[in-house]
Design a protein around this motif. Structure first.
Motif, PDB file in Angstrom:
ATOM      1  N   ILE A  37       0.883  -1.161   0.000  1.00  0.00           N
ATOM      2  CA  ILE A  37       0.000   0.000   0.000  1.00  0.00           C
ATOM      3  C   ILE A  37       0.919   1.209   0.000  1.00  0.00           C
ATOM      4  O   ILE A  37       1.642   1.448   0.975  1.00  0.00           O
ATOM      5  CB  ILE A  37      -0.928   0.025   1.229  1.00  0.00           C
ATOM      6  N   LEU A  38       0.926   1.925  -1.113  1.00  0.00           N
ATOM      7  CA  LEU A  38       1.719   3.144  -1.245  1.00  0.00           C
ATOM      8  C   LEU A  38       0.747   4.307  -1.137  1.00  0.00           C
ATOM      9  O   LEU A  38      -0.178   4.416  -1.939  1.00  0.00           O
ATOM     10  CB  LEU A  38       2.433   3.173  -2.603  1.00  0.00           C
ATOM     11  N   TYR A  39       0.957   5.147  -0.119  1.00  0.00           N
ATOM     12  CA  TYR A  39       0.053   6.285  -0.001  1.00  0.00           C
ATOM     13  C   TYR A  39       0.830   7.588  -0.084  1.00  0.00           C
ATOM     14  O   TYR A  39       1.891   7.730   0.481  1.00  0.00           O
ATOM     15  CB  TYR A  39      -0.822   6.184   1.254  1.00  0.00           C
ATOM     16  N   ALA A  40       0.277   8.517  -0.872  1.00  0.00           N
ATOM     17  CA  ALA A  40       0.898   9.817  -1.110  1.00  0.00           C
ATOM     18  C   ALA A  40       0.193  10.858  -0.257  1.00  0.00           C
ATOM     19  O   ALA A  40      -1.033  10.928  -0.240  1.00  0.00           O
ATOM     20  CB  ALA A  40       0.787  10.181  -2.582  1.00  0.00           C
ATOM     21  N   TYR A  41       0.998  11.659   0.424  1.00  0.00           N
ATOM     22  CA  TYR A  41       0.436  12.711   1.275  1.00  0.00           C
ATOM     23  C   TYR A  41       1.237  13.994   1.075  1.00  0.00           C
ATOM     24  O   TYR A  41       2.421  13.953   0.751  1.00  0.00           O
ATOM     25  CB  TYR A  41       0.431  12.274   2.745  1.00  0.00           C
ATOM     26  N   PRO A  42       0.601  15.157   1.268  1.00  0.00           N
ATOM     27  CA  PRO A  42       1.249  16.425   0.946  1.00  0.00           C
ATOM     28  C   PRO A  42       2.432  16.823   1.828  1.00  0.00           C
ATOM     29  O   PRO A  42       3.451  17.271   1.306  1.00  0.00           O
ATOM     30  CB  PRO A  42       0.122  17.456   1.063  1.00  0.00           C
ATOM     31  N   ALA A  43       2.309  16.704   3.156  1.00  0.00           N
ATOM     32  CA  ALA A  43       3.377  17.242   4.005  1.00  0.00           C
ATOM     33  C   ALA A  43       3.363  16.604   5.393  1.00  0.00           C
ATOM     34  O   ALA A  43       2.327  16.591   6.064  1.00  0.00           O
ATOM     35  CB  ALA A  43       3.235  18.758   4.148  1.00  0.00           C
ATOM     36  N   ALA A  44       4.505  16.105   5.794  1.00  0.00           N
ATOM     37  CA  ALA A  44       4.651  15.511   7.125  1.00  0.00           C
ATOM     38  C   ALA A  44       4.357  16.541   8.205  1.00  0.00           C
ATOM     39  O   ALA A  44       4.627  17.729   8.047  1.00  0.00           O
ATOM     40  CB  ALA A  44       6.075  14.971   7.296  1.00  0.00           C
ATOM     41  N   TYR A  68       0.091  -7.030   3.682  1.00  0.00           N
ATOM     42  CA  TYR A  68       0.375  -5.715   3.102  1.00  0.00           C
ATOM     43  C   TYR A  68       1.535  -5.014   3.799  1.00  0.00           C
ATOM     44  O   TYR A  68       1.612  -5.004   5.020  1.00  0.00           O
ATOM     45  CB  TYR A  68      -0.859  -4.806   3.186  1.00  0.00           C
ATOM     46  N   GLN A  69       2.414  -4.419   2.995  1.00  0.00           N
ATOM     47  CA  GLN A  69       3.486  -3.544   3.470  1.00  0.00           C
ATOM     48  C   GLN A  69       3.034  -2.117   3.163  1.00  0.00           C
ATOM     49  O   GLN A  69       2.715  -1.807   2.017  1.00  0.00           O
ATOM     50  CB  GLN A  69       4.786  -3.851   2.720  1.00  0.00           C
ATOM     51  N   VAL A  70       3.003  -1.245   4.162  1.00  0.00           N
ATOM     52  CA  VAL A  70       2.611   0.150   3.964  1.00  0.00           C
ATOM     53  C   VAL A  70       3.858   0.992   3.748  1.00  0.00           C
ATOM     54  O   VAL A  70       4.859   0.845   4.454  1.00  0.00           O
ATOM     55  CB  VAL A  70       1.816   0.681   5.186  1.00  0.00           C
ATOM     56  N   VAL A  71       3.787   1.896   2.765  1.00  0.00           N
ATOM     57  CA  VAL A  71       4.861   2.852   2.482  1.00  0.00           C
ATOM     58  C   VAL A  71       4.203   4.208   2.235  1.00  0.00           C
ATOM     59  O   VAL A  71       3.283   4.312   1.422  1.00  0.00           O
ATOM     60  CB  VAL A  71       5.692   2.444   1.240  1.00  0.00           C
ATOM     61  N   GLY A  72       4.679   5.240   2.933  1.00  0.00           N
ATOM     62  CA  GLY A  72       4.194   6.597   2.700  1.00  0.00           C
ATOM     63  C   GLY A  72       5.183   7.345   1.820  1.00  0.00           C
ATOM     64  O   GLY A  72       6.389   7.143   1.930  1.00  0.00           O
ATOM     65  N   ILE A  73       4.681   8.218   0.944  1.00  0.00           N
ATOM     66  CA  ILE A  73       5.540   9.006   0.060  1.00  0.00           C
ATOM     67  C   ILE A  73       5.089  10.461   0.072  1.00  0.00           C
ATOM     68  O   ILE A  73       3.900  10.748  -0.003  1.00  0.00           O
ATOM     69  CB  ILE A  73       5.543   8.439  -1.385  1.00  0.00           C
ATOM     70  N   SER A  74       6.070  11.346   0.194  1.00  0.00           N
ATOM     71  CA  SER A  74       5.803  12.788   0.152  1.00  0.00           C
ATOM     72  C   SER A  74       7.048  13.492  -0.376  1.00  0.00           C
ATOM     73  O   SER A  74       8.110  12.892  -0.476  1.00  0.00           O
ATOM     74  CB  SER A  74       5.453  13.320   1.540  1.00  0.00           C
ATOM     75  N   PRO A  75       6.929  14.798  -0.680  1.00  0.00           N
ATOM     76  CA  PRO A  75       8.105  15.537  -1.137  1.00  0.00           C
ATOM     77  C   PRO A  75       9.024  15.989   0.002  1.00  0.00           C
ATOM     78  O   PRO A  75      10.041  16.627  -0.244  1.00  0.00           O
ATOM     79  CB  PRO A  75       7.516  16.748  -1.870  1.00  0.00           C
ATOM     80  N   ASP A  76       8.695  15.655   1.241  1.00  0.00           N
ATOM     81  CA  ASP A  76       9.495  16.078   2.390  1.00  0.00           C
ATOM     82  C   ASP A  76      10.892  15.456   2.376  1.00  0.00           C
ATOM     83  O   ASP A  76      11.073  14.328   1.921  1.00  0.00           O
ATOM     84  CB  ASP A  76       8.807  15.672   3.700  1.00  0.00           C
ATOM     85  N   ILE A 123      -1.540  15.292  -4.585  1.00  0.00           N
ATOM     86  CA  ILE A 123      -2.929  14.848  -4.542  1.00  0.00           C
ATOM     87  C   ILE A 123      -2.962  13.634  -3.612  1.00  0.00           C
ATOM     88  O   ILE A 123      -2.347  12.605  -3.915  1.00  0.00           O
ATOM     89  CB  ILE A 123      -3.420  14.488  -5.960  1.00  0.00           C
ATOM     90  N   ARG A 124      -3.627  13.779  -2.470  1.00  0.00           N
ATOM     91  CA  ARG A 124      -3.662  12.684  -1.494  1.00  0.00           C
ATOM     92  C   ARG A 124      -4.263  11.449  -2.177  1.00  0.00           C
ATOM     93  O   ARG A 124      -5.407  11.467  -2.612  1.00  0.00           O
ATOM     94  CB  ARG A 124      -4.498  13.100  -0.279  1.00  0.00           C
ATOM     95  N   SER A 125      -3.451  10.397  -2.297  1.00  0.00           N
ATOM     96  CA  SER A 125      -3.821   9.220  -3.084  1.00  0.00           C
ATOM     97  C   SER A 125      -3.304   7.954  -2.410  1.00  0.00           C
ATOM     98  O   SER A 125      -2.339   8.002  -1.647  1.00  0.00           O
ATOM     99  CB  SER A 125      -3.201   9.301  -4.490  1.00  0.00           C
TER     100      SER A 125
END
Length: 157
Positions: A37-44, A68-76, A123-125
């Motif tokens: 599960i890769l989730y994109a978020y705007p800002a930590a 499931y392995q969770v991974v968060g991704i952001s531009p931080d 875009i939170r996805s």
């Protein structure tokens, strides 16, 4: 608003290698054989992103039990991600995409509405990637609050 990439079920998940919150590198293809599960978020460390990250943290046992392995991704930057992980006791990897290339490849960066104005941003996805590296589920413009519970229902967990 201009048309941008949107991934759909069956599409190949764009591979990436990005720095993590702990100074290591994470490569998506290295997780083949596992569901991700890769989730994109705007800002930590912002209220909505904190709520969403803590919801994933609190659901991690159930998600891991289902494979499931969770991974968060952001531009931080990785240093900010490390502070976020430590402050909120996050126990899954956070990856840094400051150039937003991976976020763009997933359709998770681009034009969005923010308080009625069109702006460029994350875009939170959320993307569920199967063991072969294909998109099983792609959800765009998700809400920070309640999203993890909805995702678990969508996955039958």
């Amino acid at each position: 608003m201009t048309e941008q990439v949107r991934l759909a079920q069956g599409d190949a998940a764009p591979d990436f290698t990005l720095p993590t919150d702990d100074g290591e590198q994470l490569t998506l293809s290295a997780l083949r054989g596992r569901k991700v599960i890769l989730y994109a978020y705007p800002a930590a460390m912002t209220p909505g992103c904190t709520k969403q990250a803590c919801d994933f943290r609190d659901s991690l046992d159930a998600l891991a039990a289902a494979g499931y392995q969770v991974v968060g991704i952001s531009p931080d930057a990785p240093t900010k991600l490390a502070k976020f992980r430590e402050r909120d006791g996050l126990t899954f990897p956070l990856v840094s995409d400051p150039e937003k290339k991976v976020l763009s490849a997933y359709g998770a960066f681009g034009e969005k509405k923010n308080y009625g104005r069109v702006v460029q941003g994350v875009i939170r996805s959320t993307f569920v990637i199967d063991e072969q590296g294909r998109i099983e589920l792609a959800q765009y413009n998700v809400r920070a609050t309640g999203h993890v519970a909805k995702l678990r229902r969508d996955l039958g967990l």
